[in-house]
Design an enzyme around this catalytic site. Structure first.
Site, PDB file in Angstrom:
ATOM      1  NE  ARG A  46      -2.183  -1.403   3.420  1.00  0.00           N
ATOM      2  CZ  ARG A  46      -2.540  -1.140   4.666  1.00  0.00           C
ATOM      3  NH1 ARG A  46      -3.684  -0.521   4.909  1.00  0.00           N
ATOM      4  NH2 ARG A  46      -1.783  -1.477   5.683  1.00  0.00           N
TER       5      ARG A  46
ATOM      6  CG  ASN B 104      -4.179  -4.566   3.125  1.00  0.00           C
ATOM      7  OD1 ASN B 104      -3.622  -4.439   2.045  1.00  0.00           O
ATOM      8  ND2 ASN B 104      -3.516  -4.590   4.257  1.00  0.00           N
TER       9      ASN B 104
END
Length: 90
Positions: free
Chosen positions: A18, A36
């Site tokens: 990320r 996520n």
């Protein structure tokens, strides 16, 4: 200008993916977010000029580091929202 929703699968959770995506987006002036998902994939929404967004998508598709390995990237066009900045969602 266009916006896409993407689902990345592979080695993409618990490996800094990320933050990696956020850095690429900021470097390319792409707006959106990354998060996520419970099934082990990562969802990305991204918006920007067509050429920059296409390069961003290709960067994600070819992401391979010692920890990160994108096996599959599903991409679909969605409506533009004129979002500013790129964030990591929890």
């Amino acid at each position: 200008m266009k916006r896409v929703n993407m689902i990345a699968s592979g080695s993409v959770q618990g490996v800094g993916f990320r933050a990696y995506i956020q850095k690429i987006a900021q470097d390319r002036h792409i707006a959106g977010w990354v998060r996520n998902l419970a099934d082990g994939t990562v969802e990305i929404e991204a918006e920007g000029p067509d050429d920059l967004l296409n390069r961003f998508i290709e960067s994600i598709r070819s992401s391979k580091t010692i920890f990160i390995n994108v096996h599959s990237l599903q991409v679909r066009d969605i409506s533009v929202t004129n979002e500013q900045g790129f964030t990591i969602r929890r």
